[in-house]
Design a protein around this motif. Structure first.
Motif, PDB file in Angstrom:
ATOM      1  N   ILE A  35       0.754  -1.427  -0.074  1.00 50.92           N
ATOM      2  CA  ILE A  35       0.055   0.058   0.113  1.00 50.92           C
ATOM      3  C   ILE A  35       0.870   1.105  -0.043  1.00 50.92           C
ATOM      4  O   ILE A  35       1.619   1.512   1.012  1.00 50.92           O
ATOM      5  N   THR A  36       0.984   1.907  -1.322  1.00 52.37           N
ATOM      6  CA  THR A  36       1.915   3.075  -1.275  1.00 52.37           C
ATOM      7  C   THR A  36       1.394   4.348  -0.789  1.00 52.37           C
ATOM      8  O   THR A  36       0.484   4.456  -0.271  1.00 52.37           O
ATOM      9  N   GLU A  37       2.489   5.215  -0.701  1.00 53.66           N
ATOM     10  CA  GLU A  37       2.171   6.488   0.024  1.00 53.66           C
ATOM     11  C   GLU A  37       1.057   7.422  -0.693  1.00 53.66           C
ATOM     12  O   GLU A  37       0.219   8.335  -0.118  1.00 53.66           O
ATOM     13  N   LYS A  38       0.740   6.991  -1.961  1.00 48.43           N
ATOM     14  CA  LYS A  38      -0.553   7.708  -2.564  1.00 48.43           C
ATOM     15  C   LYS A  38      -1.783   6.986  -2.282  1.00 48.43           C
ATOM     16  O   LYS A  38      -2.774   7.623  -2.722  1.00 48.43           O
ATOM     17  N   ALA A  39      -1.861   5.948  -1.674  1.00 51.64           N
ATOM     18  CA  ALA A  39      -3.071   5.176  -1.357  1.00 51.64           C
ATOM     19  C   ALA A  39      -3.833   5.746  -0.482  1.00 51.64           C
ATOM     20  O   ALA A  39      -3.623   6.414   0.565  1.00 51.64           O
ATOM     21  N   VAL A  40      -5.281   5.798  -0.662  1.00 54.36           N
ATOM     22  CA  VAL A  40      -6.238   6.347   0.537  1.00 54.36           C
ATOM     23  C   VAL A  40      -7.264   5.120   0.626  1.00 54.36           C
ATOM     24  O   VAL A  40      -7.669   4.661  -0.528  1.00 54.36           O
ATOM     25  N   ILE A  41      -7.215   4.664   1.852  1.00 53.19           N
ATOM     26  CA  ILE A  41      -8.175   3.540   1.956  1.00 53.19           C
ATOM     27  C   ILE A  41      -8.996   3.983   3.295  1.00 53.19           C
ATOM     28  O   ILE A  41      -8.503   4.169   4.349  1.00 53.19           O
ATOM     29  N   SER A  42     -10.366   4.033   3.283  1.00 49.84           N
ATOM     30  CA  SER A  42     -11.249   4.510   4.319  1.00 49.84           C
ATOM     31  C   SER A  42     -12.763   3.815   4.402  1.00 49.84           C
ATOM     32  O   SER A  42     -13.107   3.344   3.328  1.00 49.84           O
ATOM     33  N   ASP A  43     -12.873   3.920   5.570  1.00 52.81           N
ATOM     34  CA  ASP A  43     -14.364   3.280   6.115  1.00 52.81           C
ATOM     35  C   ASP A  43     -14.743   1.976   5.333  1.00 52.81           C
ATOM     36  O   ASP A  43     -15.660   1.963   4.708  1.00 52.81           O
ATOM     37  N   VAL A  44     -13.821   1.064   5.522  1.00 54.02           N
ATOM     38  CA  VAL A  44     -14.067  -0.400   5.095  1.00 54.02           C
ATOM     39  C   VAL A  44     -13.678  -1.173   5.911  1.00 54.02           C
ATOM     40  O   VAL A  44     -12.714  -1.012   6.888  1.00 54.02           O
ATOM     41  N   THR A  45     -14.480  -2.525   5.828  1.00 55.68           N
ATOM     42  CA  THR A  45     -14.267  -3.691   6.737  1.00 55.68           C
ATOM     43  C   THR A  45     -13.652  -4.781   5.802  1.00 55.68           C
ATOM     44  O   THR A  45     -14.290  -5.115   4.777  1.00 55.68           O
ATOM     45  N   PHE A  46     -12.523  -5.656   6.126  1.00 55.08           N
ATOM     46  CA  PHE A  46     -11.921  -6.587   5.369  1.00 55.08           C
ATOM     47  C   PHE A  46     -12.340  -7.639   6.515  1.00 55.08           C
ATOM     48  O   PHE A  46     -11.872  -7.841   7.772  1.00 55.08           O
ATOM     49  N   GLU A  47     -13.167  -8.770   6.079  1.00 55.98           N
ATOM     50  CA  GLU A  47     -13.879  -9.839   6.894  1.00 55.98           C
ATOM     51  C   GLU A  47     -13.810 -11.004   6.355  1.00 55.98           C
ATOM     52  O   GLU A  47     -13.891 -11.208   5.158  1.00 55.98           O
TER      53      GLU A  47
END
Length: 146
Positions: A35-47
């Motif tokens: 996951i690089t410095e440019k990545a944005v990951i928000s408000d998600v669940t990995f189940e």
């Protein structure tokens, strides 16, 4: 591979994913490789994500974690949950070097930005009792017992 995009989950759940590292084709491995410095990951669940490091997988110079092998400090991670997930390490693996990183959430990076709930690590394969696994926070320590 490298993830430099955006996931704005809006509260959604991504579930029931199985990942297997079987060979030496990749050195940063997980749901995302890096996951690089440019990545944005928000408000998600990995189940219910299961990541298995199989016998014969590359270990030297590798980073393994259920979410990712490497998480950049500059990536934007907000309200991300990893839950009910497993890291399985085949008892036939041989880590003949200390040049690797294994973590529950990520191998390298600040895993505390991801909320982990009921995430485990255990041995699998023909002789799971030959692998002693110690988890301290996100850090996994392996000891192979003959």
């Amino acid at each position: 591979g490298n993830f430099a995009g955006r996931i704005e989950g809006n509260g959604h759940v991504i579930r029931n994913v199985n990942i297997e590292q079987r060979n030496s084709a990749k050195t940063n491995v997980g749901l995302f490789g890096t996951i690089t410095e440019k990545a944005v990951i928000s408000d998600v669940t990995f189940e219910n994500v299961t990541f298995t490091i199989k016998k014969g997988a590359m270990k030297m110079g590798s980073s393994f974690g259920i979410l990712c092998g490497t998480l950049s400090e500059k990536a934007t991670i907000k309200d991300v949950v990893l839950k009910d997930s497993d890291l399985l390490i085949d008892s036939g693996c041989y880590f003949g070097t200390d040049d690797y990183a294994i973590g529950l959430v990520c191998g390298i990076g600040k895993s505390e930005v991801v909320k982990a709930e009921d995430v485990t690590c255990s041995a699998t394969g023909d002789k799971p009792s030959r692998v002693k696994i110690t988890a301290d926070g996100n850090t996994i320590t392996l000891e192979f017992v003959d």
